[in-house]
Motif scaffolding. Sequence first.
Motif, PDB file in Angstrom:
ATOM      1  N   HIS A  54       2.479  -0.074  71.499  1.00 41.13           N
ATOM      2  CA  HIS A  54       3.702   0.164  70.301  1.00 41.13           C
ATOM      3  C   HIS A  54       3.188   1.846  70.559  1.00 41.13           C
ATOM      4  O   HIS A  54       3.091   2.526  71.188  1.00 41.13           O
ATOM      5  N   HIS A  56       3.030   4.255  68.483  1.00 45.77           N
ATOM      6  CA  HIS A  56       2.460   5.681  68.298  1.00 45.77           C
ATOM      7  C   HIS A  56       2.675   6.654  69.229  1.00 45.77           C
ATOM      8  O   HIS A  56       1.606   6.325  70.045  1.00 45.77           O
ATOM      9  N   HIS A  59      -0.460   6.399  70.903  1.00 43.63           N
ATOM     10  CA  HIS A  59      -1.113   5.072  72.795  1.00 43.63           C
ATOM     11  C   HIS A  59       0.741   5.456  73.603  1.00 43.63           C
ATOM     12  O   HIS A  59       0.491   4.873  74.316  1.00 43.63           O
ATOM     13  N   HIS A 114       1.264  -4.410  62.227  1.00 39.88           N
ATOM     14  CA  HIS A 114       0.865  -3.321  62.093  1.00 39.88           C
ATOM     15  C   HIS A 114       2.463  -2.383  62.225  1.00 39.88           C
ATOM     16  O   HIS A 114       2.518  -3.098  61.769  1.00 39.88           O
ATOM     17  N   ASP A 137      -5.295  -1.062  66.822  1.00 36.88           N
ATOM     18  CA  ASP A 137      -4.467  -0.906  65.291  1.00 36.88           C
ATOM     19  C   ASP A 137      -4.455  -2.500  64.711  1.00 36.88           C
ATOM     20  O   ASP A 137      -2.662  -2.014  64.202  1.00 36.88           O
TER      21      ASP A 137
HETATM   22 ZN   LIG Z   1      -0.789   2.608  65.958  1.00 40.06          ZN
END
Ligand SMILES: [Zn+2]
Length: 168
Positions: A54, A56, A59, A114, A137
Motif C-alpha cells: 500500500h 503509506h 512502505h 487498512h 498493517d
Molecule cells: Zn500503512
Amino acid sequence: MIKITSFGSGSSGNCYLIDDGSSQLLIECGVRFELVKQKMRFNLSKVAGMLITHEHGDHSKEINKVLKTSAIEIYASKGTIDALKVPSFRSNTMKNKVPYKIGTWTVTPFDIKHDVTEPFGFLIDNQVGERLLFLTDTKYSEYYFEGITHMMVEANYSIESLVQRMQS
Ligand SMILES: [Zn+2]
C-alpha cells in the motif's frame, strides 16, 4: 529454501528481499533504495519484481528512486499504483485473489483491512512447495491460509490490552 533479508522494518521504513536460489522478490520500498542496493552488492539481476502492499510512506517512499535507478517492475493493486503514480510501463496491476507468475514465484494478493484505498497482503508460493505469507498493517485477516512454511507479519500492539489480557 526461501532466504529472507530485512533491510528495515517498522514505521521508519520497510523493505525485504526473498530469494529461493533462482529468483528474488523485493517487498516494499520504504527504506533508502541506495542502501538496499548497497546491501545487495548492486546485483539486481535476479530481482523478478517488487511487491508493494500500500501507499503509506513507510512502505513506498523510495518508489521514485526505484523507478529512476533500476529496471525493476512494480506489482501492486490499482489503488496503490494510482496513489504512487507508477507509470504504466513499469507497473503490473494486481487483482484481488488472482495469482501472478513473477520469476519462479506465484504471488496471490488478497485484501486486508487498512485505512487506504486498496491495500494487499501477499501469499507467495515458489516451485518447491514453500509458501510465504506476507501480512502487514492490517487490523485482522479474514482469511485462513493453508500450508504456510514462512510467515512475515508486521504487527503493532497495545501494551494496555496485553497487560489486561495477562491479568484476566
Ligand atoms: Zn500503512
